[in-house]
Enzyme design. Structure first.
Site, PDB file in Angstrom:
ATOM      1  N   HIS A 175       0.808  -1.223   0.000  1.00 40.62           N
ATOM      2  CA  HIS A 175       0.000   0.000   0.000  1.00 40.62           C
ATOM      3  C   HIS A 175       0.836   1.265   0.000  1.00 40.62           C
ATOM      4  O   HIS A 175       0.274   2.361   0.148  1.00 40.62           O
ATOM      5  CB  HIS A 175      -0.918   0.050   1.223  1.00 40.62           C
ATOM      6  CG  HIS A 175      -1.948  -1.020   1.271  1.00 40.62           C
ATOM      7  ND1 HIS A 175      -3.210  -0.869   0.728  1.00 40.62           N
ATOM      8  CD2 HIS A 175      -1.908  -2.272   1.759  1.00 40.62           C
ATOM      9  CE1 HIS A 175      -3.909  -1.978   0.921  1.00 40.62           C
ATOM     10  NE2 HIS A 175      -3.132  -2.853   1.551  1.00 40.62           N
ATOM     11  N   LYS A 188      -8.895  13.289   4.904  1.00 42.58           N
ATOM     12  CA  LYS A 188      -7.937  12.198   4.859  1.00 42.58           C
ATOM     13  C   LYS A 188      -6.927  12.438   5.967  1.00 42.58           C
ATOM     14  O   LYS A 188      -6.908  13.519   6.558  1.00 42.58           O
ATOM     15  CB  LYS A 188      -7.230  12.132   3.499  1.00 42.58           C
ATOM     16  CG  LYS A 188      -6.667  13.497   3.050  1.00 42.58           C
ATOM     17  CD  LYS A 188      -6.060  13.439   1.642  1.00 42.58           C
ATOM     18  CE  LYS A 188      -7.096  13.520   0.537  1.00 42.58           C
ATOM     19  NZ  LYS A 188      -7.132  12.325  -0.300  1.00 42.58           N
ATOM     20  N   ARG A 189      -6.085  11.425   6.263  1.00 41.42           N
ATOM     21  CA  ARG A 189      -5.041  11.642   7.246  1.00 41.42           C
ATOM     22  C   ARG A 189      -4.177  12.845   6.845  1.00 41.42           C
ATOM     23  O   ARG A 189      -4.008  13.133   5.657  1.00 41.42           O
ATOM     24  CB  ARG A 189      -4.178  10.383   7.380  1.00 41.42           C
ATOM     25  CG  ARG A 189      -4.881   9.256   8.097  1.00 41.42           C
ATOM     26  CD  ARG A 189      -5.273   9.635   9.508  1.00 41.42           C
ATOM     27  NE  ARG A 189      -4.117   9.747  10.356  1.00 41.42           N
ATOM     28  CZ  ARG A 189      -3.715   8.808  11.201  1.00 41.42           C
ATOM     29  NH1 ARG A 189      -4.394   7.677  11.331  1.00 41.42           N
ATOM     30  NH2 ARG A 189      -2.639   8.996  11.943  1.00 41.42           N
ATOM     31  N   LYS A 227       0.197  14.321   1.230  1.00 36.65           N
ATOM     32  CA  LYS A 227      -1.180  14.589   0.818  1.00 36.65           C
ATOM     33  C   LYS A 227      -1.417  16.093   0.623  1.00 36.65           C
ATOM     34  O   LYS A 227      -2.410  16.509   0.064  1.00 36.65           O
ATOM     35  CB  LYS A 227      -2.164  14.015   1.836  1.00 36.65           C
ATOM     36  CG  LYS A 227      -2.129  12.477   1.923  1.00 36.65           C
ATOM     37  CD  LYS A 227      -3.085  11.969   2.974  1.00 36.65           C
ATOM     38  CE  LYS A 227      -2.960  10.485   3.263  1.00 36.65           C
ATOM     39  NZ  LYS A 227      -3.599   9.618   2.250  1.00 36.65           N
ATOM     40  N   THR A 232      -8.882   6.102  -1.842  1.00 36.15           N
ATOM     41  CA  THR A 232     -10.206   5.500  -2.014  1.00 36.15           C
ATOM     42  C   THR A 232     -11.284   6.555  -1.758  1.00 36.15           C
ATOM     43  O   THR A 232     -12.383   6.447  -2.297  1.00 36.15           O
ATOM     44  CB  THR A 232     -10.405   4.308  -1.057  1.00 36.15           C
ATOM     45  OG1 THR A 232      -9.920   4.679   0.241  1.00 36.15           O
ATOM     46  CG2 THR A 232      -9.644   3.091  -1.545  1.00 36.15           C
ATOM     47  N   LYS A 290     -15.034   7.597  -3.649  1.00 38.21           N
ATOM     48  CA  LYS A 290     -16.314   7.854  -2.969  1.00 38.21           C
ATOM     49  C   LYS A 290     -16.885   9.206  -3.408  1.00 38.21           C
ATOM     50  O   LYS A 290     -18.088   9.341  -3.659  1.00 38.21           O
ATOM     51  CB  LYS A 290     -16.103   7.831  -1.444  1.00 38.21           C
ATOM     52  CG  LYS A 290     -15.664   6.458  -0.934  1.00 38.21           C
ATOM     53  CD  LYS A 290     -15.076   6.506   0.478  1.00 38.21           C
ATOM     54  CE  LYS A 290     -14.346   5.209   0.778  1.00 38.21           C
ATOM     55  NZ  LYS A 290     -13.521   5.267   2.010  1.00 38.21           N
TER      56      LYS A 290
HETATM   57  C1  26Q Z   1       3.017   0.133  10.428  1.00 36.36           C
HETATM   58  C2  26Q Z   1       3.938  -0.185  11.405  1.00 36.36           C
HETATM   59  C3  26Q Z   1       3.862   0.377  12.671  1.00 36.36           C
HETATM   60  C4  26Q Z   1       2.818   1.243  12.957  1.00 36.36           C
HETATM   61  C5  26Q Z   1       1.895   1.555  11.989  1.00 36.36           C
HETATM   62  C6  26Q Z   1       2.005   1.008  10.717  1.00 36.36           C
HETATM   63  C7  26Q Z   1       1.006   1.364   9.679  1.00 36.36           C
HETATM   64  C8  26Q Z   1      -0.340   1.465   9.958  1.00 36.36           C
HETATM   65  C9  26Q Z   1      -1.243   1.827   8.995  1.00 36.36           C
HETATM   66  C10 26Q Z   1       1.413   1.622   8.379  1.00 36.36           C
HETATM   67  C11 26Q Z   1       0.492   1.978   7.404  1.00 36.36           C
HETATM   68  C12 26Q Z   1      -0.846   2.085   7.703  1.00 36.36           C
HETATM   69  C13 26Q Z   1      -1.860   2.477   6.717  1.00 36.36           C
HETATM   70  C14 26Q Z   1      -1.607   2.769   5.464  1.00 36.36           C
HETATM   71  C15 26Q Z   1      -2.661   3.180   4.540  1.00 36.36           C
HETATM   72  O1  26Q Z   1      -3.792   3.423   4.916  1.00 36.36           O
HETATM   73  N1  26Q Z   1      -2.340   3.267   3.241  1.00 36.36           N
HETATM   74  C16 26Q Z   1      -3.318   3.644   2.258  1.00 36.36           C
HETATM   75  O2  26Q Z   1      -3.926   2.466   1.756  1.00 36.36           O
HETATM   76  C17 26Q Z   1      -5.008   2.772   0.905  1.00 36.36           C
HETATM   77  C18 26Q Z   1      -5.654   1.459   0.503  1.00 36.36           C
HETATM   78  O3  26Q Z   1      -4.858   0.776  -0.409  1.00 36.36           O
HETATM   79  C19 26Q Z   1      -4.542   3.557  -0.300  1.00 36.36           C
HETATM   80  O4  26Q Z   1      -5.681   3.941  -1.031  1.00 36.36           O
HETATM   81  C20 26Q Z   1      -3.766   4.801   0.132  1.00 36.36           C
HETATM   82  O5  26Q Z   1      -3.209   5.422  -1.008  1.00 36.36           O
HETATM   83  C21 26Q Z   1      -2.674   4.408   1.104  1.00 36.36           C
HETATM   84  O6  26Q Z   1      -2.030   5.562   1.616  1.00 36.36           O
END
Ligand code: 26Q
Length: 799
Positions: A349, A528-529, A534, A636, A640
């Site tokens: 991702h 979004k975050r 972003k 995503t 929407k």
């Molecule tokens: C990893 C290790 C330690 C702590 C946290 C994490 C962690 C947690 C959540 C790393 C990444 C995430 C989330 C990532 C995320 O939401 N990515 C998004 O995924 C979407 C679905 O594929 C994409 O549409 C977005 O582009 C992407 O940013």
């Protein structure tokens, strides 16, 4: 199912499950009673689906994800069972406000953002398509933190969704596994090791049924909660040391206590690695237990089991499955490794280097000593088989989880066409050369049940009126709206719906946020975050520049805009929190300016979550998708918004590229550099300063960050952001500003021609059907999992 049956069941649950009578019941009691009545109607279908799966000996799909951002469940379940209108009628009959009953449910915020929400959309589509599938994750006691603002700064507070009864889950005390950590490995004289962990916790299952559209099928989301192997240290208790006596319990439960709030990575945290192993190990044991209850030849595992790893977070599944097959069941190592690999698939991702997970060999060797050995063996075996290029799982004393996941996967997928191509040419270039068949693309999607029918009932009803209701189960039918985008009376109704949604949102903003906005203004939304890539700061700089232009000419003919922001910053991400503070400060200053307030308002709604998205997206005119090209894997939210008839202002990044293709380039406000141009631009010395010198508007907006316009008592407060843009502009805010401004003014101009805007908006809805997660899941089924639905749609009658 009649209204009176449902009414009877709600009253029965109110009395016998909750123990309240009608006269004393609160909204909460009514909500729980309705949820239980709806849940009853899922259970038979759920059993029928399970029976059908066993009977057909079908291959099962297992989706392993640290996050499931499911939000509220009642409205979704009622919608999919076709019960929503009945339920509303029942509550109208009681004289109770149905909307408030639905809104009483806390969001299950078991995720950070896109990756977690994708998992939730996938679960719904898997059930809609009748695929036998299980979601596996963690039952966090505290989901993503609640956000509030104090003096414009983000304050985090614990989220506590489980303090209320969670009516959708079934506790499964009998589904428990002991999960070990630490300790030592005893060598056996063979390649098999015997791991003697130093400590252990229990993973206990909690099941939530997930029902698909029209209740055709239901699957299980199984979340693991951590429990101590023994509740109390009785020896210590008897000795009077009560705090120490409770320690085993406290320590064990810590594992499922809280979701990590960083959506990139929080490097090196032992508890995070424990969480990852905890839920992965429990899930794999459950998967093997189910397989072994039906089959006896472990080599058949890949024919019956497809496991999807949602990013690298469950990447320890590779070595753990090898350990279970080799150490514990005696399959030869090479065979164990290949069997495991053929079951496993990995979705990437992100390409952001800082977001690629790695664990130090020290920590991994301490917590998972046997897994580290197995990783070494996998590394060696891979290197022996492919000596041509040196790709290592272990580099500089770190275990690279992306490489591990890739090497241990049958298929590896990206989440948009652009992202998948970039995977091949950047992070996984070498592995892709060795395994050219392994990487496939599966562009993300979103469920149209929640993200169109559910959140935008007015638009859903209009579409159903002109197309019939087939589009809900087959969103590509939305393409049949195309002829209507030329039809003046359809467009008028489309516009009236957008207007009604905007009025509703304006009412909510007034009530909940205390800001008055004019529903006839353009609603321009970025939710979004908060991340530098972003580029919320690009958006707010544009707002500042626009405000300055309007101030120069307050009697000009400006297109009124309301800029709405929502999103959380990771608590440890300092710059993101600065951006939050800046947006709030700019909002405060601009909204208080009587000279410009007819034309421009800025709102930052605190605590953005799934429910807020459901409220905002149907009311959006303009969707901000403005990441630096090459950085947003897919997005995503962009899908929407398009479904709900918002126009996108966006870069050629992630799925924006494909959205533009599907809705038509003429219905999309494109700006900015391409991913290739971004890479080249960074090499230009002084690129940001050049861009600032070439655009007086940008220079002036940055000046306002430095002169205290937004921080009167403390002029230096936001200078750091200006300095970042001017001197360390990795995300190319300055270099994209001028083109972003141009595209924004183009949007303004078209907005003044209401009929034209509405036609473009309707074409977005008409072109958005391809972005249904049903299409995405069909792609995974065909290209990755090799599974077919267990029952043809509609054939599964609930007994
Ligand atoms: C990893 C290790 C330690 C702590 C946290 C994490 C962690 C947690 C959540 C790393 C990444 C995430 C989330 C990532 C995320 O939401 N990515 C998004 O995924 C979407 C679905 O594929 C994409 O549409 C977005 O582009 C992407 O940013």
């Amino acid at each position: 199912m009649s209204i009176s049956d449902l009414r009877g069941d709600v009253l029965r649950h109110l009395k016998y499950s909750i123990g309240k009578d009608e006269d004393h019941a609160q909204i909460y009691d009514w909500r729980v009673a309705l949820s239980l009545a709806v849940r009853d109607r899922i259970v038979d279908r759920w059993f029928a689906a399970t029976r059908a799966t066993y009977a057909s000996r079908a291959k099962r799909v297992y989706y392993l994800s640290m996050e499931f951002l499911i939000g509220r469940l009642l409205e979704d379940a009622a919608t999919n069972l076709g019960l929503l209108d009945e339920a509303k009628a029942v509550f109208d009959g009681f004289g109770l406000p149905f909307d408030r009953v639905l809104a009483d449910e806390p969001d299950a915020a078991l995720g950070n953002g896109g990756l977690g929400r994708l998992a939730a959309c996938f679960m719904e589509s898997l059930a809609t398509l009748g695929v036998p599938a299980y979601g596996y994750g963690i039952r966090y006691e505290h989901g993503l933190f609640r956000q509030r603002f104090e003096g414009g700064r983000q304050i985090e507070e614990p989220e506590d969704w489980l303090t209320q009864a969670h009516v959708w889950e079934f506790e499964r005390p009998e589904t428990s596994f002991e999960i070990g950590f630490g300790g030592h490995v005893h060598r056996t004289g063979t390649s098999r090791g015997i791991w003697r962990p130093a400590e252990a916790v229990i993973a206990q299952g909690f099941d939530t049924p997930v029902v698909g559209w029209q209740g055709r099928w239901a699957n299980t989301l199984r979340l693991w909660g951590a429990q101590p192997t023994r509740l109390l240290d009785l020896e210590r208790f008897n000795a009077g040391d009560y705090t120490a006596a409770a320690q085993p319990e406290t320590l064990a439960r810590t594992i499922s206590r809280v979701l990590y709030p960083d959506d990139t990575t929080e490097g090196g945290k032992a508890l995070r690695l424990k969480q990852e192993y905890f839920f992965t190990a429990a899930s794999l044991r459950d998967i093997l237990r189910r397989f072994e209850s039906e089959y006896d030849d472990l080599r058949k595992l890949p024919q019956k089991v497809a496991i999807q790893l949602n990013d690298t977070h469950p990447a320890i599944a590779g070595p753990e499955l090898v350990r279970l097959l080799h150490d514990e069941r005696g399959l030869p190592f090479d065979e164990a490794m290949e069997t495991a690999r053929l079951c496993l698939n990995y979705t990437n991702h992100t390409l952001l280097p800082e977001a690629l997970e790695s664990w130090s060999e020290g920590l991994m060797g301490y917590l998972l000593p046997r897994h580290l050995q197995i990783i070494e063996a996998i590394d060696a075996a891979h290197h022996k088989a492919y000596p041509a290029r040196s790709v290592h799982i272990r580099e500089h004393g770190q275990v690279q989880m992306g490489n591990l996941s890739f090497i241990m996967a049958k298929r590896v997928n990206g989440v948009s066409a652009l992202h998948t191509e970039l995977m091949k040419t950047t992070v996984f270039q070498d592995l892709h050369a060795l395994h050219p068949e392994r990487i496939v693309n599966e562009t993300n999607g979103v469920t149209p049940r929640r993200w169109l029918l559910g959140c935008n009932p007015r638009l859903g009803a209009l579409i159903t009126e002109v197309l019939g209701d087939g589009w809900v189960g087959d969103a590509e039918e939305l393409a049949r709206l195309a002829p209507f985008t030329e039809d003046a009376s359809f467009l008028e109704r489309f516009a009236a719906i957008k207007r009604a949604n905007k009025e509703e949102l304006a009412g909510w903003l007034k009530r909940e946020q205390g800001v008055a906005v004019d529903p006839s203004a353009m609603f321009d939304i970025q939710i979004k975050r908060i991340h530098e890539y972003k580029r919320q700061h690009l958006n707010i700089l544009e707002a500042i520049a626009l405000w300055q232009d309007i101030s120069d000419n307050p009697n000009g003919d400006w297109t009124p805009r309301v800029k709405i922001f929502g999103g959380k910053a990771a608590p440890g991400y300092w710059f993101a929190k600065e951006i939050v503070h800046l947006i709030n400060a700019v909002a405060g200053r601009i909204n208080a300016d009587p000279a410009t307030s007819r034309f421009l308002r800025v709102v930052f709604a605190p605590n953005y979550n799934v429910s807020m998205a459901e409220r905002l997206i149907p009311a959006a005119d303009l969707s901000e998708q403005i990441s630096t090209a090459g950085k947003e894997a897919s997005g995503t939210g962009n899908m929407k918004f398009a479904m709900n008839g918002a126009l996108t202002i966006g870069t050629l990044d992630g799925a924006n590229v494909e959205i533009r293709d599907h809705v038509g380039a003429e219905n999309f406000f494109l700006f900015g550099m391409t991913a290739e141009e971004v890479v080249a631009r960074r090499e230009v010395p002084g690129h940001a300063r050049q861009a600032i010198e070439a655009d007086p508007r940008l220079a002036r907006a940055l000046g306002a960050l430095r002169d205290g316009t937004f921080s009167p008592g403390n002029p230096g407060l936001f200078a750091g952001i200006a300095d970042n843009v001017e001197h360390h502009d990795y995300f190319l805010v300055a270099s994209d500003f001028t083109d972003y401004w141009r595209a924004s003014r183009e949007a303004d101009a078209i907005c003044r021609d209401g009929a034209r805007w509405t036609r473009m908006a309707a074409r977005n809805t008409a072109g958005s059907g391809w972005f249904s997660s049903d299409r995405t899941i069909r792609g995974y089924m065909a290209d990755i999992w090799d599974v077919t639905p267990a029952a043809a749609p509609g054939t599964l009658a609930a007994e």
